[in-house]
Motif scaffolding. Structure first.
Motif, mmCIF file in Angstrom:
data_model
loop_
_atom_site.group_PDB
_atom_site.id
_atom_site.type_symbol
_atom_site.label_atom_id
_atom_site.label_comp_id
_atom_site.label_asym_id
_atom_site.label_seq_id
_atom_site.Cartn_x
_atom_site.Cartn_y
_atom_site.Cartn_z
ATOM 1 N N VAL A 107 -1.473 3.417 9.040
ATOM 2 C CA VAL A 107 -0.898 2.902 7.799
ATOM 3 C C VAL A 107 -2.030 2.278 7.006
ATOM 4 O O VAL A 107 -2.687 1.341 7.463
ATOM 5 N N VAL A 108 -2.273 2.822 5.825
ATOM 6 C CA VAL A 108 -3.370 2.361 4.972
ATOM 7 C C VAL A 108 -2.785 1.792 3.686
ATOM 8 O O VAL A 108 -1.978 2.449 3.022
ATOM 9 N N ALA A 109 -3.177 0.562 3.346
ATOM 10 C CA ALA A 109 -2.766 -0.052 2.088
ATOM 11 C C ALA A 109 -3.915 0.047 1.102
ATOM 12 O O ALA A 109 -5.024 -0.407 1.390
ATOM 13 N N CYS A 110 -3.655 0.667 -0.039
ATOM 14 C CA CYS A 110 -4.622 0.731 -1.128
ATOM 15 C C CYS A 110 -4.176 -0.250 -2.205
ATOM 16 O O CYS A 110 -3.165 -0.016 -2.883
ATOM 17 N N VAL A 111 -4.903 -1.344 -2.345
ATOM 18 C CA VAL A 111 -4.521 -2.405 -3.278
ATOM 19 C C VAL A 111 -5.407 -2.309 -4.508
ATOM 20 O O VAL A 111 -6.625 -2.459 -4.420
ATOM 21 N N ASP A 112 -4.773 -2.063 -5.652
ATOM 22 C CA ASP A 112 -5.476 -2.007 -6.920
ATOM 23 C C ASP A 112 -4.744 -2.915 -7.899
ATOM 24 O O ASP A 112 -3.821 -2.497 -8.590
ATOM 25 N N GLY A 113 -5.115 -4.196 -7.903
ATOM 26 C CA GLY A 113 -4.421 -5.157 -8.742
ATOM 27 C C GLY A 113 -3.849 -6.296 -7.923
ATOM 28 O O GLY A 113 -4.394 -6.670 -6.885
ATOM 29 N N ARG A 114 -2.719 -6.820 -8.366
ATOM 30 C CA ARG A 114 -2.184 -8.049 -7.786
ATOM 31 C C ARG A 114 -1.333 -7.784 -6.553
ATOM 32 O O ARG A 114 -0.466 -6.911 -6.544
ATOM 33 N N ALA A 115 -1.588 -8.556 -5.505
ATOM 34 C CA ALA A 115 -0.740 -8.589 -4.313
ATOM 35 C C ALA A 115 -0.336 -10.039 -4.094
ATOM 36 O O ALA A 115 -1.196 -10.915 -3.989
ATOM 37 N N ALA A 116 0.954 -10.295 -4.045
ATOM 38 C CA ALA A 116 1.434 -11.670 -3.896
ATOM 39 C C ALA A 116 2.567 -11.709 -2.890
ATOM 40 O O ALA A 116 3.328 -10.746 -2.750
ATOM 41 N N GLY A 117 2.679 -12.840 -2.172
ATOM 42 C CA GLY A 117 3.784 -13.043 -1.255
ATOM 43 C C GLY A 117 3.915 -11.916 -0.250
ATOM 44 O O GLY A 117 2.993 -11.603 0.504
ATOM 45 N N GLY A 118 5.086 -11.281 -0.252
ATOM 46 C CA GLY A 118 5.330 -10.181 0.665
ATOM 47 C C GLY A 118 4.390 -9.005 0.477
ATOM 48 O O GLY A 118 4.197 -8.217 1.395
ATOM 49 N N GLY A 119 3.788 -8.885 -0.722
ATOM 50 C CA GLY A 119 2.786 -7.850 -0.930
ATOM 51 C C GLY A 119 1.562 -8.087 -0.068
ATOM 52 O O GLY A 119 0.957 -7.143 0.459
ATOM 53 N N VAL A 120 1.190 -9.364 0.097
ATOM 54 C CA VAL A 120 0.109 -9.712 1.024
ATOM 55 C C VAL A 120 0.532 -9.355 2.445
ATOM 56 O O VAL A 120 -0.268 -8.866 3.243
ATOM 57 N N GLY A 121 1.807 -9.572 2.773
ATOM 58 C CA GLY A 121 2.308 -9.219 4.094
ATOM 59 C C GLY A 121 2.223 -7.734 4.365
ATOM 60 O O GLY A 121 1.816 -7.315 5.462
ATOM 61 N N LEU A 122 2.599 -6.904 3.372
ATOM 62 C CA LEU A 122 2.490 -5.450 3.562
ATOM 63 C C LEU A 122 1.046 -5.048 3.840
ATOM 64 O O LEU A 122 0.782 -4.223 4.720
ATOM 65 N N ALA A 123 0.122 -5.633 3.075
ATOM 66 C CA ALA A 123 -1.286 -5.308 3.284
ATOM 67 C C ALA A 123 -1.748 -5.768 4.666
ATOM 68 O O ALA A 123 -2.395 -5.011 5.403
ATOM 69 N N ALA A 124 -1.406 -6.992 5.030
ATOM 70 C CA ALA A 124 -1.856 -7.533 6.317
ATOM 71 C C ALA A 124 -1.273 -6.760 7.492
ATOM 72 O O ALA A 124 -1.904 -6.660 8.548
ATOM 73 N N ALA A 125 -0.070 -6.213 7.327
ATOM 74 C CA ALA A 125 0.566 -5.455 8.406
ATOM 75 C C ALA A 125 0.013 -4.042 8.526
ATOM 76 O O ALA A 125 0.200 -3.387 9.556
#
Length: 265
Positions: A107-125
């Motif tokens: 599972v790869v998270a590609c973050v381009d812009g803002r990650a907040a709250g649960g968005g940080v959780g999705l990335a961390a997971a």
């Protein structure tokens, strides 16, 4: 690259060789985690796992936002049943993050812009996190009278105690470079797609069973368990039903006033 039908429940699926791309694309641009969006992400994982050629589930946002976490409109809901509704959303979110750690796919998270709250959780997971220079990560929950209960177990696993604690207490966003310093981000790149293609050179050589075994082994060495998830969910449900959180969330959904803003005359 083949789109798989229209955007469904705020998530657009695109099939590529060895990759299923799931793009959060909510109409309001916040890419928040409604119950429907969580269901759609779970269905995307089902689809990826059912494809014997797929090796990667790729998560991304759209419009300069990765994901802003809790859907406040849905969380506000019916004042009489808001906590139970939010609790169901929290349970689905925890279950999805646990699946990320168990699936025999990368599972790869590609973050381009803002990650907040649960968005940080999705990335961390996610197993691997790729971010662009313009990306930033924040845990603003305390401003709403909440604690990022469901995010912190996976975030502490990635970053260690102090970076996660500092993010939760300060509520300040951190840059992609700073997030890479404390290992929330694996690589900061100008072109996330090129980075994913480089990963596929190796990942396509791995048997999915081996990926699953690797995840199981690392999971067994970490402190988080189903009991940890249950504790996180109890605290989240309790806090979101507190007077402070209910008032601040309701104020926002009815007046669009952020917690730190004074009432308009």
């Amino acid at each position: 690259m083949t789109a798989i039908g229209p955007t469904h429940r705020g998530v657009r699926l695109t099939a590529e060789p060895h990759v299923l791309r799931a793009t959060l694309t909510s109409p309001d641009g916040l890419n928040s985690l409604s119950g429907a969006a969580l269901d759609a992400l779970g269905a995307a994982l089902d689809r990826a796992e059912a494809d014997p050629e797929c090796r990667v589930l790729l998560l991304e946002g759209s419009g300069g936002t990765f994901c802003t976490g809790l859907d406040f409109e849905e969380a506000a809901g019916d004042p009489a049943g808001g906590a139970s509704q939010a609790g169901r959303g929290g349970a689905e979110f925890l279950a999805l993050m646990r699946r990320f750690g168990e699936t025999p796919l990368a599972v790869v998270a590609c973050v381009d812009g803002r990650a907040a709250g649960g968005g940080v959780g999705l990335a961390a997971a996610a197993d691997l996190v790729i971010a662009t220079e313009r990306s930033e990560f924040s845990l603003p929950e305390a401003l709403w009278g909440l604690v990022p209960c469901c995010v912190l177990p996976v975030l502490v696993r990635r970053t260690g105690f102090q970076p996660a604690y500092a993010m939760a207490l300060s509520t300040q966003p951190v840059s992609a470079r700073r997030a890479a310093d404390f290992r929330l981000v694996d690589e900061v790149v100008p072109d996330p797609d090129a980075a994913v293609r480089r990963l596929l050179v190796r990942l396509t050589r791995l048997d999915p069973a081996t990926i699953g075994e690797l995840k199981q082994y690392f999971r067994a060495m970490w402190f988080t368990t189903e009991d940890t998830d249950a504790f996180a969910l109890r605290e989240f449900t309790r806090l979101i039903d507190s007077p402070v959180a209910r008032r601040r969330i309701t104020d926002y959904t009815t007046t669009r006033r952020l917690p730190w803003e004074k009432p308009r005359p």
